[in-house]
Design a protein around this motif. Structure first.
Motif, mmCIF file in Angstrom:
data_model
loop_
_atom_site.group_PDB
_atom_site.id
_atom_site.type_symbol
_atom_site.label_atom_id
_atom_site.label_comp_id
_atom_site.label_asym_id
_atom_site.label_seq_id
_atom_site.Cartn_x
_atom_site.Cartn_y
_atom_site.Cartn_z
ATOM 1 N N GLN A 1 0.616 -1.163 -0.090
ATOM 2 C CA GLN A 1 0.178 0.143 -0.028
ATOM 3 C C GLN A 1 0.893 1.088 -0.064
ATOM 4 O O GLN A 1 0.328 2.379 -0.209
ATOM 5 C CB GLN A 1 -0.885 -0.039 1.226
ATOM 6 C CG GLN A 1 -2.090 -0.993 1.256
ATOM 7 C CD GLN A 1 -1.403 -2.398 1.762
ATOM 8 O OE1 GLN A 1 -0.362 -2.535 2.128
ATOM 9 N NE2 GLN A 1 -2.292 -3.243 1.895
ATOM 10 N N ASP B 1 -7.944 1.907 2.580
ATOM 11 C CA ASP B 1 -8.442 3.290 2.360
ATOM 12 C C ASP B 1 -8.171 3.907 3.754
ATOM 13 O O ASP B 1 -8.989 4.114 4.438
ATOM 14 C CB ASP B 1 -9.579 3.471 1.741
ATOM 15 C CG ASP B 1 -10.539 2.241 2.393
ATOM 16 O OD1 ASP B 1 -11.940 2.310 1.798
ATOM 17 O OD2 ASP B 1 -10.458 2.185 3.565
ATOM 18 N N LYS C 1 -6.371 7.474 5.416
ATOM 19 C CA LYS C 1 -5.608 8.895 5.063
ATOM 20 C C LYS C 1 -4.091 8.960 5.151
ATOM 21 O O LYS C 1 -3.342 9.384 4.474
ATOM 22 C CB LYS C 1 -5.998 9.873 5.873
ATOM 23 C CG LYS C 1 -7.611 10.592 5.199
ATOM 24 C CD LYS C 1 -7.619 11.738 5.692
ATOM 25 C CE LYS C 1 -8.815 12.406 5.215
ATOM 26 N NZ LYS C 1 -10.086 12.242 6.010
ATOM 27 N N THR D 1 -2.110 6.163 5.263
ATOM 28 C CA THR D 1 -1.495 5.317 4.286
ATOM 29 C C THR D 1 -1.320 6.378 2.930
ATOM 30 O O THR D 1 -0.220 6.275 2.128
ATOM 31 C CB THR D 1 -2.396 4.135 3.696
ATOM 32 O OG1 THR D 1 -2.818 3.651 4.878
ATOM 33 C CG2 THR D 1 -1.743 2.924 2.918
ATOM 34 N N GLN D 2 -2.177 6.762 2.435
ATOM 35 C CA GLN D 2 -2.461 7.685 1.201
ATOM 36 C C GLN D 2 -1.436 8.721 1.272
ATOM 37 O O GLN D 2 -0.311 8.983 0.543
ATOM 38 C CB GLN D 2 -3.696 8.377 1.026
ATOM 39 C CG GLN D 2 -3.826 8.840 -0.357
ATOM 40 C CD GLN D 2 -3.811 7.664 -1.298
ATOM 41 O OE1 GLN D 2 -4.345 6.412 -1.010
ATOM 42 N NE2 GLN D 2 -3.008 7.817 -2.492
ATOM 43 N N ARG E 1 2.117 7.189 1.131
ATOM 44 C CA ARG E 1 2.263 6.593 -0.222
ATOM 45 C C ARG E 1 3.010 7.655 -1.021
ATOM 46 O O ARG E 1 3.763 7.779 -1.809
ATOM 47 C CB ARG E 1 0.972 5.836 -0.792
ATOM 48 C CG ARG E 1 1.232 5.455 -2.034
ATOM 49 C CD ARG E 1 -0.138 5.012 -2.278
ATOM 50 N NE ARG E 1 -0.313 4.617 -3.861
ATOM 51 C CZ ARG E 1 -0.393 3.214 -4.360
ATOM 52 N NH1 ARG E 1 -0.462 2.379 -3.565
ATOM 53 N NH2 ARG E 1 -0.387 3.217 -5.616
ATOM 54 N N ASN E 2 2.145 8.894 -0.987
ATOM 55 C CA ASN E 2 2.426 9.765 -1.835
ATOM 56 C C ASN E 2 3.903 10.450 -1.434
ATOM 57 O O ASN E 2 4.598 10.793 -2.352
ATOM 58 C CB ASN E 2 1.575 11.190 -1.648
ATOM 59 C CG ASN E 2 0.147 10.654 -2.013
ATOM 60 O OD1 ASN E 2 0.060 9.930 -3.357
ATOM 61 N ND2 ASN E 2 -0.833 11.445 -1.837
ATOM 62 N N ASP F 1 0.369 6.704 -12.538
ATOM 63 C CA ASP F 1 0.372 7.750 -11.664
ATOM 64 C C ASP F 1 0.371 9.058 -12.092
ATOM 65 O O ASP F 1 1.385 9.838 -12.662
ATOM 66 C CB ASP F 1 1.739 7.687 -10.823
ATOM 67 C CG ASP F 1 1.975 8.560 -9.842
ATOM 68 O OD1 ASP F 1 1.060 9.442 -9.773
ATOM 69 O OD2 ASP F 1 2.868 8.510 -9.097
#
Ligand code: ADP
Length: 634
Positions: free
Chosen positions: A320, A349, A351, A353-354, A357-358, A397
């Motif tokens: 992830q 899903d 926040k 993680t997101q 990841r970014n 991406d």
């Protein structure tokens, strides 16, 4: 340690890949035999990590009752070395699964691709990661005694093998939780039955491991003779590497840690270690390997990131945190924001993680940009290994498209080599004043690209064209549509317009010729009917009488071939047939009054064009018939 053999002994065969692995390993790795210790200590440390993790949801498993650690003892007379841990341990089923088979997907394929060249294979086996089985480099037999956390002493098992195709497994009684690995050393392994040698190797490989690694040392009397009493002595620093300050960590330590997390035998290409505080509070240590693993192109290839939460190991393969096109990155993330009981589902899903990841994606891309800028040779070696994977980037991406485009390297008409060394930035720098598009050509191979008739005018006018010949390139170009504000133009597509590069006289002349050729175009159209989408004159050719191109928004030839090869139904590609009115053969065709003879000319020119575009034609017999008839008239 008072293990006694009790019951149900059984003999089992190794999975055939294990046999191959053992054979190959013993032959190819003994020049580097000390790595077996790194592997066993690494496994022991993983076992402690797993115990700590499972105890989060089942406190009975481990309540901090004993410090987790690895202990080494040896017996020079019996020629044994024992590596013990008090980690998670293994059940009977675990032992059969983990020490009798290789779980990694694609293993069979890996072995079927091995050559007869053992020196080359030893490199490969390094990437493969040999783990536990490396014990057989130094031992002629290995005994494993293990008891899974949460089970009774009677539930322990013993595994034994001399690494020759079979192993035995039986129930034993083991008082302590965890695993003892007893190596019965062969002659080549005897050097490790020495305190000094063990200190040396542990120091080298285990400093960065978070738990203590100790050896049993005997005190010496005044004459230097060993006394009976002994004590455990911790050899390593036992502080997880990523928790230390960057400035205190040496290159060698980073490299060793990489080998621990990645199971790679080679040094990494680069790494980036960052502690971030603020909105998100985490540490990341990301490595880029020097060599691609053999199953890199497999999109199921496991992600190489470990997830820790507040220094507690949570999971391997935390996919992830990295997009698929960066699946070659190894290392770890240690987050202070995620809950300790985080699961893959929660990560899905989330926040945090997101955001991580970014951030990690950016970090990897920036790390790559930095090498590209500072060390071209290193960057090109990266591109050679991982360029194919990075090419998946623009499709996956969108937000980093421009960055990814900047990292790509291609062959081009500017350099006389199939090596992919040209960046889009350098292409843009060399663009002609009147040029506003990046021209490219896709083909089956470098040779086909380089010699493509579509390049003739570009060569004549000195306009650079990017040459692409990787299988996925045409697919890539559906997503990579712009770079540095310039759009891409395939030179085998109908939308190509070179009039910008013509002077007034040329333009005038072309207009006239086009006018004169109107009737020839009409006759050709009538003859071909719906076999082609359109017929028209072109001035982009020099030595070639005719080519076929596709409409800008239609599927191109390479893409169609790719899909066909993948067994998909592909709608027939409708080509636009372009004829070069300045070519001698086309002039001859134009002069032909007889419609039947005219048709033969069309067959020959279209056949050639298709052959050059697709490497094949629909009806070779018809083509050859037309050619032969024409030849008899010469
Ligand atoms: P890898 O560590 O790359 O998975 P190994 O061959 O080294 O491969 O080990 C295979 C598996 O055996 C490990 O994933 C782990 O599940 C188990 N294992 C090995 N050593 C130990 C140990 N000391 N304690 C518990 N499990 C172990």
């Amino acid at each position: 340690m008072s293990e006694t053999v009790t019951q149900d002994k059984e003999t089992r065969g190794f999975q055939s890949e294990v046999k191959q692995l053992l054979h190959l390993m013993i032959h190819s790795l003994y020049s580097n035999k000390e790595i077996f210790l790194r592997e066993l200590i690494s496994n022991a440390s993983d076992a402690s990590d797993k115990l700590r993790f499972q105890a989060l949801s089942n406190a009975d498993l481990y309540q901090g009752d004993a410090d987790l650690g690895v202990k080494l003892t040896f017996d020079a007379e019996a020629k044994t070395l024992t590596v013990s841990d008090n980690g998670i341990g293994m059940s009977r089923d675990d032992v059969i699964e983990h020490l009798g088979t290789i779980a990694k997907s694609g293993t069979a394929e890996f072995f079927s691709n091995l050559s007869d060249d053992q020196s080359k294979d030893s490199q490969l086996i390094g990437q493969f990661g040999v783990g536990f089985y490396s014990a057989f480099i130094v031992a002629d037999s290995v005994t494993v005694r293990t008891r899974a956390a949460g089970t009774n002493p009677e539930d322990a098992v013993q595994w034994h093998s001399s690494g020759e195709g079979e192993y035995t497994i039986e129930s034993i009684k083991k008082e302590s939780r965890g695993t003892d690995i007893v190596l019965h050393m062969r002659e080549e392994g005897e050097e490790f039955l020495s305190e000094w040698r063990l200190r040396d190797v542990i120091g080298k490989y285990s400093d960065h491991i978070g738990i203590p690694v100790s050896i049993w040392t005997k005190e010496k009397d005044e004459e230097g003779n060993e006394k009976e009493e002994g004590k455990w002595e911790q050899i390593n620093k036992a502080q997880a590497l990523w928790t230390r300050n960057k400035s205190d960590i040496g290159e060698e330590e980073y490299k060793e840690f990489y080998k621990h997390v990645s199971h790679d035998f080679a040094d990494p290409l680069v790494w980036s270690h960052n502690k971030v505080e603020g909105k998100n509070d985490y540490t990341s240590l990301l490595y880029i390997p020097a060599k691609a693993p053999w199953d890199m192109m497999n999109r199921d290839h496991k992600s190489g990131l470990k997830l820790y939460v507040q220094r507690v190991f949570i999971m391997d393969d935390a996919e992830q945190f990295m997009p698929t096109y960066l699946r070659f990155v190894r290392g770890l993330i240690d987050s202070n924001d995620l809950p300790l009981n985080v699961s893959r589902e929660i990560l899905q899903d989330n926040k945090v993680t997101q955001a991580l990841r970014n951030a990690c994606t950016k970090r990897v891309l920036t790390m790559l940009e930095r090498i590209a800028k500072n060390d071209e040779e290193k960057y090109l070696s990266f591109w050679k290994e991982f360029g194919q994977v990075l090419k998946e980037g623009p499709a996956e991406d969108f937000s980093n498209k421009e960055k990814i485009g900047g990292l790509m390297r291609f062959a081009s008409t500017e350099v006389d080599s199939s090596d992919q060394t040209v960046s889009l930035a350098s292409y843009v720098e060399r663009m002609k004043e009147e040029q506003d598009k990046i021209f490219y050509l896709t083909a089956d191979s470098y040779a086909a690209a380089k010699n493509s008739p579509h390049l003739e005018q570009f060569k004549a006018k000195g306009i650079e064209v990017i040459l692409m010949f990787d299988r996925m390139d045409e697919w890539l170009m559906n997503y990579l549509t712009e770079f540095d504000g310039k759009s891409f133009q395939s030179i085998t597509k109908a939308g190509l317009d070179l009039s910008k590069f013509e002077d007034e006289a040329e333009k005038e002349k072309h207009k006239e010729t086009e006018e004169e050729f109107k009737s020839v175009v009409e006759r050709t159209k009538t003859y071909l009917g719906d076999r082609v989408k359109e017929v028209r004159t072109t001035f982009k050719l020099a030595n070639t009488p005719a080519v076929v191109v596709t409409d800008d928004f239609e599927m191109g030839t390479q893409m169609a071939k790719l899909l066909e090869a993948a067994g998909q139904d592909v709608p027939e590609v409708k080509y636009i047939f372009e004829i070069n009115p300045e070519h001698e053969l086309v002039k001859r065709m134009a002069d032909e009054a007889d419609e039947e003879a005219f048709g033969r000319w069309v067959e020959v020119l279209l056949g050639q064009a298709m052959l050059s575009e697709r490497g094949a034609m629909e009806d070779p017999a018809q083509f050859l018939g037309a050619i032969n008839t024409l030849l008899t008239k010469v």
